[in-house]
Design a protein around this motif. Structure first.
Motif, mmCIF file in Angstrom:
data_model
loop_
_atom_site.group_PDB
_atom_site.id
_atom_site.type_symbol
_atom_site.label_atom_id
_atom_site.label_comp_id
_atom_site.label_asym_id
_atom_site.label_seq_id
_atom_site.Cartn_x
_atom_site.Cartn_y
_atom_site.Cartn_z
ATOM 1 N N THR A 23 -5.231 1.037 2.866
ATOM 2 C CA THR A 23 -3.915 1.252 3.449
ATOM 3 C C THR A 23 -3.141 -0.047 3.601
ATOM 4 N N VAL A 24 -3.803 -1.063 4.163
ATOM 5 C CA VAL A 24 -3.099 -2.322 4.428
ATOM 6 C C VAL A 24 -2.609 -2.967 3.124
ATOM 7 N N PRO A 25 -3.506 -3.136 2.124
ATOM 8 C CA PRO A 25 -3.009 -3.756 0.875
ATOM 9 C C PRO A 25 -1.883 -2.951 0.231
ATOM 10 N N VAL A 26 -2.019 -1.629 0.219
ATOM 11 C CA VAL A 26 -0.976 -0.819 -0.432
ATOM 12 C C VAL A 26 0.350 -1.011 0.286
ATOM 13 N N LEU B 150 -5.374 -7.695 -3.776
ATOM 14 C CA LEU B 150 -4.407 -7.168 -4.740
ATOM 15 C C LEU B 150 -4.937 -5.909 -5.415
ATOM 16 N N ARG B 151 -6.237 -5.933 -5.742
ATOM 17 C CA ARG B 151 -6.790 -4.801 -6.459
ATOM 18 C C ARG B 151 -6.720 -3.541 -5.610
ATOM 19 N N ARG B 152 -7.104 -3.688 -4.338
ATOM 20 C CA ARG B 152 -7.092 -2.503 -3.482
ATOM 21 C C ARG B 152 -5.682 -1.978 -3.279
ATOM 22 N N GLY B 153 -4.682 -2.889 -3.351
ATOM 23 C CA GLY B 153 -3.314 -2.432 -3.197
ATOM 24 C C GLY B 153 -2.719 -1.898 -4.486
ATOM 25 N N LEU B 154 -3.045 -2.567 -5.593
ATOM 26 C CA LEU B 154 -2.378 -2.224 -6.860
ATOM 27 C C LEU B 154 -2.931 -0.967 -7.507
ATOM 28 N N ILE B 155 -4.242 -0.743 -7.355
ATOM 29 C CA ILE B 155 -4.834 0.371 -8.096
ATOM 30 C C ILE B 155 -4.310 1.728 -7.638
#
Lengths: 302, 317
Positions: A23-26, B150-155
């Protein structure tokens, strides 16, 4: 191309494992993207605003770029305002309502999805049971996808229109053409997924070919079918949208895109684009939900 | 047993289909019952020929591949034959559905136009856009793989965007980059970026823990283990993305041309010729696009066979 559905399903695993860590990174990345968007809106809209009013400077200029009437890049809040204005503030049956256009698009894409599913499943069943078809038909099914199908969209619509078939059916046909492929391929995989031991067991039960299909192959293929569904539902929407473009159709999200581009209404284009994205997300989630419910009822342990 | 039978069917097929086609063109629209009987005979013979070819078991793998190719080719030729027989036999107006022979004639008669369109759409827009989009997606995937945040956000975002009708950005790109090929290349870049990103990240995770531990016990640096282990292991995924993207790129460029082009290009030609009801030219463009798409795809498959020869799916054959 053939394994388009497979990586998508294998991707699920790492994502599910890291769980709440997403959740946080997204949100961070989405936040960054919005900031970049606002900055880009200033940069792209500035030349024209300065042309209009050379005296503008500082924050006035910034606000002007975010509120331009026909901006090069509309700012996010303009797009949201346009969506709000064309969904909540107008009657749902009115031609100005985005919901009305979304409904036109979704109805033809769902009809196409249903037709494509039917054709895909039938083809897969035929290919699995008739050896000659596997060697003669399957290569052509794969080759059919290297053709830019969407390029045929205008022909299908014009040809069917000239023999009096108009409305949602021609658009649905394009969706169906796009849909049948992922479903046929994943169903071929799914129907052949029972291993030799299980097939032998059916033989020892003296099961007919139909019984083997109904009691073993079909249930075994359901997870594959849903993997195909997820790809198919997304492209069926693309098919419907592109199908609305070439003939200058009066309604639908594709027609909104085309009209917006003719009249330079950038905000309208972006609003239609957002609506289409929301629709795609909704459809994919609906398929995922149906998958969960079905697999649970079939006794698959999560 | 089946080989002589197949040869017999092949001879039968060649003879009757020629007969039918000549007859159809002489008496277009006014063919009798005998004609349709012959068409059905040809159809059945072709079906029997494909099925007997498919049943052939040849020990030599090259010959087996040729036999399989023949089965597929005959199936395709039969479709073309039926298309020709039906359109000519029933005298279907060419506005609705031109026969394959008319499409062939259109291709032969307008080679310069087709070539100009090919250069405009494929050489100038599709190929540069495809290369840029794939390269950008690949590099982003490498960076995302290095930085877990970045990976956890971008994927999740990449997965989500892959399901979106990205083709809708075409009108925006045409506004930003003008009517010429730049806007089409931009659409292609955007369409090809996300499949590459998602697939490469998945591919970089494909090397097993055991293999990675082995690299670590060798004291391999990040780059060494990337180039020696993880990128090779990711090759099937990367090629999968390249193949998906080759189709997407063609579609993106052609559809983007519906929103405005200079007076050349495959999408432009398709939309104007549809307007003029000369469908044979439209089909000619589509044949060129299909041929280019298939060749590109086949080329990629060959390169993959060469680059990922060690992969189980190739070793088995």
């Amino acid at each position: 191309m053939m394994s388009e559905a497979a990586p998508a399903s294998t991707l699920k695993a790492p994502a599910a494992r890291s769980g709440e860590g997403q959740t946080v990174p997204v949100l961070t990345i989405v936040g960054c993207l919005i900031l970049i968007w606002y900055a880009a809106a200033i940069w792209l809209n500035m030349p024209f605003q300065l042309q209009l009013n050379p005296e503008l400077a500082g924050m006035d200029l910034v606000y002007a770029t975010w509120a331009a009437e026909r901006p090069v890049l509309p700012s996010p809040h303009q797009v949201l305002a346009e969506i709000w204005k064309t969904t909540a503030l107008v009657d749902i049956t009115s031609k100005r309502s985005l919901f009305y256009h979304a409904w036109v698009t979704i109805s033809s894409s769902l009809l196409g999805f249903a037709m494509g599913t039917l054709v895909g499943v039938l083809l897969a069943a035929a290919i699995v049971h008739v050896r000659a078809l596997q060697k003669s038909l399957l290569p052509w099914i794969i080759a059919s996808q290297t053709i830019p199908i969407l390029a045929i969209a205008p022909i299908i619509i014009v040809v069917l229109g000239s023999i009096g078939i108009t409305g949602i059916f021609p658009k649905a046909l394009i969706s169906a053409y796009l849909c049948f492929f992922p479903i046929a391929i994943s169903m071929v995989k799914g129907l052949t997924s029972p291993d030799l031991m299980q097939l032998d067991l059916m033989r020892t039960y003296n099961a007919s070919q139909f019984e083997t299909f109904a009691k073993l192959r079909w249930p075994a293929s359901v997870p594959f079918l849903f993997a195909g569904f997820k790809v198919a539902i997304a492209i069926s929407l693309v098919g419907a949208i592109v199908g609305e473009m070439p003939t200058g159709a009066q309604a639908g999200l594709g027609a909104r895109l085309l009209a917006g581009s003719y009249y330079g209404q950038t905000v309208q284009i972006w609003a239609a684009l957002f609506m289409a994205s929301g629709l795609a997300a909704f459809l994919v989630m609906a398929v995922a939900f149906a998958e969960r419910v079905t697999l649970k009822r079939m006794g698959v342990k999560p | 047993m089946t080989l002589p039978l197949a040869l017999f069917f092949a001879v039968l097929l060649g003879f009757f289909s020629l007969e039918v086609l000549i007859h159809a063109h002489d008496h277009a629209g006014a063919v009798g019952g005998l004609f349709w009987t012959l068409v059905i005979v040809v159809w059945i013979a072709a079906g029997l020929l494909t099925s007997s070819l498919a049943k052939l078991k040849i020990l030599n793998p090259t010959l087996q591949r040729i036999a399989d190719l023949c089965a597929a080719a005959i199936f395709g030729l039969t479709l073309l034959f039926l298309w020709e027989a039906v359109t000519v036999g029933f005298a279907v107006p060419s506005v609705l559905m031109p026969p394959p022979s008319a499409i062939g004639a259109a291709i032969a008669n307008s080679l310069p136009i087709l070539q100009a369109d090919f250069v405009q759409t494929i050489v100038k827009a599709v190929i540069p856009g495809w290369i840029m989009g794939c390269a950008a997606g690949f590099l982003t995937a490498i960076i995302a793989d290095r930085v877990p945040f970045l990976r956890r956000g971008l994927i999740p975002i990449g997965n989500f965007v892959s399901a979106l009708p990205i083709i809708g950005v075409a009108p925006i790109m045409v506004m930003w980059f003008g009517f010429d090929w730049h806007s089409k290349a931009a659409v292609v870049v955007i369409m090809t970026f996300f499949p590459m990103l998602v697939n490469t990240v998945a591919g970089l995770a494909a090397a097993s823990h055991l293999e990675r531990d082995l690299m670590r016990s060798y004291g391999a640096s990040y780059l060494q283990s990337l180039f020696r282990l993880r990128l090779p292991a990711a090759l099937p995924f990367i090629f999968n993305a390249l193949k998906i993207n080759s189709t997407l790129a063609l579609v993106g460029a052609i559809v983007a041309e519906f929103f405005g082009t200079p007076i050349v290009g495959m999408g432009f030609r398709i939309s104007t010729e549809v307007g003029r009801m000369s469908l044979d030219m439209v089909w000619a463009e589509i044949a060129v696009a299909a041929l280019a798409g298939s060749l590109f795809y086949g080329l990629l498959a060959q390169v993959e066979r060469f680059a990922a020869f060690w992969h189980p799916s190739y070793r088995a054959k």
